[in-house]
Enzyme design. Sequence first.
Site, short mmCIF file in Angstrom:
data_model
loop_
_atom_site.label_atom_id
_atom_site.label_comp_id
_atom_site.label_asym_id
_atom_site.label_seq_id
_atom_site.Cartn_x
_atom_site.Cartn_y
_atom_site.Cartn_z
N THR A 49 -22.29 19.96 21.29
CA THR A 49 -22.14 19.46 19.91
C THR A 49 -21.32 18.18 19.91
OG1 THR A 49 -22.15 21.75 19.17
CG2 THR A 49 -21.42 20.09 17.59
N TYR A 112 -31.51 27.05 13.36
CA TYR A 112 -32.46 26.75 12.29
C TYR A 112 -33.56 27.81 12.15
CZ TYR A 112 -35.71 24.47 9.14
OH TYR A 112 -36.52 24.22 8.08
N TYR A 138 -23.42 30.37 23.93
CA TYR A 138 -22.59 29.72 22.93
C TYR A 138 -22.97 30.27 21.56
CZ TYR A 138 -20.58 25.66 20.37
OH TYR A 138 -19.86 24.85 19.52
N ARG A 143 -22.88 26.84 12.68
CA ARG A 143 -23.82 25.75 12.90
C ARG A 143 -25.25 26.24 13.07
NH1 ARG A 143 -22.24 20.39 14.23
NH2 ARG A 143 -19.99 20.11 14.50
N LYS A 166 -19.12 31.44 24.96
CA LYS A 166 -18.30 30.50 24.21
C LYS A 166 -18.23 31.05 22.80
CE LYS A 166 -17.70 25.74 22.64
NZ LYS A 166 -18.26 24.37 22.53
N ILE A 206 -13.26 26.01 25.71
CA ILE A 206 -14.09 24.80 25.80
C ILE A 206 -13.62 23.93 24.66
CG2 ILE A 206 -16.42 23.84 25.72
CD1 ILE A 206 -17.44 26.46 26.91
#
Length: 295
Positions: A49, A112, A138, A143, A166, A206
Amino acid sequence: MARKGSAFAGLWVAITTPLKNGQLDEAKLKEQVEFQIAAGTHGLCPVGTTGESPTLSHEEHERVISIVVQTARGRCKVMPGTGSNSTAEALRLTKWAAKEGADAALMVAPYYNKPTQEGFFQHYKAVAEQVGIPICVYNIPGRTGKNIEPETFVRLATLPNITCVKEATGSLDQASQILSSTDLTILSGDDSLTLPLLSVGGEGVISVVGNIVPKDMLALLNAYSQGDTKGAEKWHHKLFHLCRDMLGLSTNPIPLKAAMKMLGRDTGELRLPMTPLDAAGETKLKQTLVNYGLL
């Protein structure tokens, strides 16, 4: 018990992708790698990202992976972002990372299209069965639009090269459930939650803020690992204000790139639809960097 991904414990930095006149700035990218190695960072996560992967072409994405692996030359680990909402594309990118010599791959949950929990499992299974390097899952529902539930992580943990998570849900309960029911290693996906996650069994971070203060984040991790919880708390509170007052100004990596420009380490250039901070935001950011002692 020894956790699967303990070899990936410590400080990872989600590095930015430097741009100049709309193109990848390869020289500046190499400088970033050297900066992190000199600081003692354990591993680098390019093209995530923070690395503006959504607006890089496939060719640029692959080029960044190649440059970072080649520049690091084994002096630190490299775990590039290779996730996608297309399983075929994620497989292609992860195969490229493995071919180039990456130590692991960071695969964001498909975004999405909002898969079912079965879809999440089959997505990671398809890649894990065809690529040999370790995979870090992740999970960032803020998001992606959907959470990978702890029960799905239990299933994912049965796949040999799914080793790490993550964790960016913001839920210590979710992290605790994964840690208590699997042998996966958890790395914090939120700088300000690193210490709380360490306290329930996490093994590293991270980091975004590590782009500018990697030694400070290392100091927090080292203090905690040495049993100096008061020292770790001090670093947490110091870093918390930087995270809140810098990263809270806008969507990542907008304020980070602005900060790196102020510190002379980047052009600050972004790729649309990311847009620069406004004048008020820049004024606040500069004061934050002054307050921290960086300017």
